[in-house]
Motif scaffolding. Sequence first.
Motif, short mmCIF file in Angstrom:
data_model
loop_
_atom_site.label_atom_id
_atom_site.label_comp_id
_atom_site.label_asym_id
_atom_site.label_seq_id
_atom_site.Cartn_x
_atom_site.Cartn_y
_atom_site.Cartn_z
N THR A 65 0.83 -1.19 0.00
CA THR A 65 0.00 0.00 0.00
C THR A 65 0.87 1.24 0.00
O THR A 65 2.03 1.20 0.43
CB THR A 65 -0.94 0.00 1.23
OG1 THR A 65 -1.76 1.18 1.19
CG2 THR A 65 -0.16 -0.01 2.53
N HIS A 66 0.32 2.34 -0.51
CA HIS A 66 0.95 3.65 -0.38
C HIS A 66 0.36 4.43 0.79
O HIS A 66 0.84 5.52 1.11
CB HIS A 66 0.75 4.48 -1.67
CG HIS A 66 1.59 4.02 -2.82
ND1 HIS A 66 1.11 3.22 -3.81
CD2 HIS A 66 2.90 4.24 -3.11
CE1 HIS A 66 2.06 2.96 -4.69
NE2 HIS A 66 3.15 3.56 -4.28
N ASP A 67 -0.67 3.91 1.40
CA ASP A 67 -1.43 4.63 2.42
C ASP A 67 -0.79 4.38 3.80
O ASP A 67 -1.04 3.36 4.44
CB ASP A 67 -2.89 4.15 2.40
CG ASP A 67 -3.80 4.99 3.28
OD1 ASP A 67 -3.30 5.63 4.22
OD2 ASP A 67 -5.03 4.97 3.03
N VAL A 68 0.01 5.33 4.25
CA VAL A 68 0.71 5.15 5.52
C VAL A 68 -0.26 5.14 6.70
O VAL A 68 -0.01 4.46 7.71
CB VAL A 68 1.78 6.26 5.73
CG1 VAL A 68 2.93 6.09 4.76
CG2 VAL A 68 1.17 7.65 5.62
N ASP A 69 -1.37 5.86 6.59
CA ASP A 69 -2.35 5.87 7.67
C ASP A 69 -3.03 4.50 7.79
O ASP A 69 -3.24 4.00 8.89
CB ASP A 69 -3.39 6.96 7.45
CG ASP A 69 -2.78 8.35 7.45
OD1 ASP A 69 -1.85 8.58 8.24
OD2 ASP A 69 -3.23 9.20 6.65
#
Length: 285
Positions: A197-201
């Motif tokens: 994923t690119h979504d760190v959150d």
Amino acid sequence: MSELVTLRGASFAYEDGPVVLDGLDFTVRGGRALALLGRNGSGKTTLMRLLSGGLRPRTGTLAVEGRPVTYDRKGLTRLRTSVQLVVQDPDDQLFAASVAQDVSFGPLNLGLPDAEVRGRVEEALAALDITALADRPTHLLSYGQRKRTAIAGAVAMRPRVLILDEPTAGLDPDGQERLLATLDGLRAAGTTVVMATHDVDLALRWADDAALLTPSGAHTAPAPDALARTDLLREAGLRLPWGVAVGRLLTSQGLLADPQAGPRSPEDLAALIAPRPAPPLPAES
């Protein structure tokens, strides 16, 4: 925690292209939800295909539970019953006329008896909450339904490790939450899940461990620790997760003793800042 899948000293370059991975060490540990993060071009897709047997490292070794993988038919069949990859675009993975036919493809290729194939298909459809879609033509599915069908096809192989490439991409918020709940169910049933994923959150909220893929290698640590490393985040082309930033702010204001105990989700933040009940008044003498 057992080492389910390990790459040691793995290097890979595509034909007539530059080296993508060079001397990489990487481990997937059993029972740990792992988020894989890195900038575009960092080699995430290549790494996932190496782990699942879609590509063979030019140097180095791949092992499953300590046993080196052989790249003959027998070895690859064994690998694919242990590790399954679901690519980002479900249309690259779906090809059968109906949902049930598509999900049955892998088990049928294993030469399993018809009764076991039917059982695996029913189990996978139920796990992904798409039993009602069993007879639906795949070309009539919504994007989210196609994603679930692609994952069900991998789950029907009963892998120890399920690798997902950007599984929440293209889903609306409700679809994302439903998919994450499904992944939690698979994890509870014993499947180790790896999510690129690119979504760190999302990674901070969902993962036990995070692996940051940078030019200097793969850096894996518990998610709150790995995603607080600003130096590695910078190398990986990623920003600081909001939960880490909020944890540091609360610590600086004396509202939190340890920034690593900061919120990993909005619900965590609400619980941290919720008003505390007033202590009871002393009894009158």
